[in-house]
Design an enzyme around this catalytic site. Structure first.
Site, PDB file in Angstrom:
ATOM      1  CG  HIS A   1     -33.995 -21.263  -5.406  1.00  9.23           C
ATOM      2  ND1 HIS A   1     -33.347 -22.333  -5.989  1.00  9.23           N
ATOM      3  CD2 HIS A   1     -34.702 -20.682  -6.416  1.00  9.23           C
ATOM      4  CE1 HIS A   1     -33.656 -22.400  -7.278  1.00  9.23           C
ATOM      5  NE2 HIS A   1     -34.477 -21.401  -7.557  1.00  9.23           N
TER       6      HIS A   1
ATOM      7  CD  GLU B   1     -30.716 -23.985  -4.555  1.00 10.13           C
ATOM      8  OE1 GLU B   1     -29.991 -23.017  -4.782  1.00 10.13           O
ATOM      9  OE2 GLU B   1     -31.919 -24.017  -4.840  1.00 10.13           O
TER      10      GLU B   1
ATOM     11  NE  ARG C   1     -32.372 -24.320 -11.394  1.00 16.98           N
ATOM     12  CZ  ARG C   1     -33.452 -23.543 -11.338  1.00 16.98           C
ATOM     13  NH1 ARG C   1     -33.379 -22.317 -10.861  1.00 16.98           N
ATOM     14  NH2 ARG C   1     -34.626 -23.988 -11.750  1.00 16.98           N
TER      15      ARG C   1
HETATM   16  C1  GLV Z   1     -36.807 -21.118 -10.180  1.00 12.60           C
HETATM   17  O1  GLV Z   1     -35.658 -21.167  -9.881  1.00 12.60           O
HETATM   18  C2  GLV Z   1     -37.299 -21.507 -11.466  1.00 12.60           C
HETATM   19  O2  GLV Z   1     -36.534 -22.072 -12.265  1.00 12.60           O
HETATM   20  O3  GLV Z   1     -38.481 -21.271 -11.735  1.00 12.60           O
END
Ligand code: GLV
Length: 328
Positions: free
Chosen positions: A287, A269, A240
């Site tokens: 991401h 982000e 994250r």
């Molecule tokens: C993506 O980042 C998720 O947490 O599924």
């Protein structure tokens, strides 16, 4: 009997919307507008359920303004967009989408590691820019993956998937750091041994971060941690934004304090720290670690299963705060 009302806060597969419509009165956001918090609150009025994607912050203010809300189902394994304590206090169920994305995300973690260590995007940019005029012995020389030491911080299901790939596929020595040690059988399956965070940072050739975000894991990697790493080491963050201090990382990359980084997630982000965009030795992706269509379908289905399971049958599949089930 009238159907419960739900909000689908972001654009998702039309099939998921169609399935939800068989059980609920659905308001969706198929044109994927960016809603402000006030707009989200307004859309949630009268809704018992919300299908969220990890971008929508569900906090005490939202909950206080939406008293009919009973469940928020995240189409993501991470759920730092939820204030779970506030949800529990209000009796609102939180669910996430674990397991279905584990292997896909581990694949991506490994891909980002390979791209980072072997300078794939940096060399592609060079080629596309027409700068390739001749071969040379050290052109874009990177670092080996096979036989190297892989340090994994955060040894949940995805971390274990990356460990297996490294140990079994590439003969890597795997060390890991986690809040708690794995049981010995799991350690043996992953061929991984436990290390303190400091030892891991000092000895790993490649460090991969897969730790969930919480105030306690904020800036797990900052200037002090980067200073412990080998100058030849690489760092990959698929966890994250906020786990890494992006400004400190950009500085370390600029100074060649570490060799390279691969980042799929960023502080703040979709904005990216401008200094990261200026350094060549970083691979940047938006991401996408869980982004394959079958996996994204499975994540959407699981979020829908949770909404149907809870609002129709009283039984969610992957509750995060099951304590609220007793009272509903
Ligand atoms: C993506 O980042 C998720 O947490 O599924």
């Amino acid at each position: 009997m009238s159907k419960p009302k739900i909000l689908v806060a972001r654009s998702v597969f039309p099939e998921t919307i169609a399935r939800l419509e068989t059980h609920f009165e659905v308001e969706s956001n198929q044109d994927d507008q960016n809603w402000s918090k006030a707009q989200l609150i307004q859309k949630l009025q009268g809704k018992q359920g919300a299908f969220t994607t990890g971008s929508e912050r569900i906090d005490a203010e939202v909950l206080a303004a939406c008293p009919e809300l009973k469940i928020c189902a995240n189409m993501a394994v991470g759920y730092n967009n939820f204030d779970v304590d506030a949800m529990t206090a209000r009796g609102v169920l939180a669910t996430n989408a674990p397991d279905v994305l584990t292997e896909t995300t581990a694949d991506f973690g490994f891909a980002l590691l390979m791209a980072t260590a072997r300078r794939i995007t940096e060399s592609e940019h060079f080629l596309r820019a027409g700068k390739w005029e001749k071969w040379s012995y050290d052109m874009f020389a990177g670092s080996d993956i096979h036989g190297a030491t892989l340090g994994i911080i955060g040894m949940g299901r995805i971390g274990q998937g990356i460990a297996r790939r490294g140990a079994h596929g590439f003969g890597m020595k795997v060390i890991y750091h986690n809040r708690s040690r794995l049981d010995p059988q799991l350690e043996a399956e992953c061929k991984a041994s436990y290390a303190s965070k400091e030892d891991l940072l000092k000895t790993a050739d490649h460090v991969v971060l897969v730790v969930p975000y919480s105030p306690a894991s904020h800036h797990t990697i900052g200037a002090a941690e980067l200073a412990l790493m080998k100058p030849t080491a690489t760092l990959v963050n698929i966890a994250r934004g906020g786990i890494v201090d992006d400004a400190a990382l950009a500085q370390a990359l600029r100074d060649r304090r570490i060799a390279a980084a691969g980042l799929d997630v960023f502080e703040g982000e979709p904005k990216v720290h401008p200094a990261l965009l200026q350094v060549p030795n970083v691979v940047l992706t938006p991401h996408i670690a869980s982004a394959t269509i079958p996996t994204r379908r499975a994540m959407a289905e699981l979020a829908a299963d949770n909404l149907v399971g809870f609002l129709v049958h009283g039984k969610p599949v992957t509750p995060l705060n099951p304590v609220v089930l007793g009272g509903k």
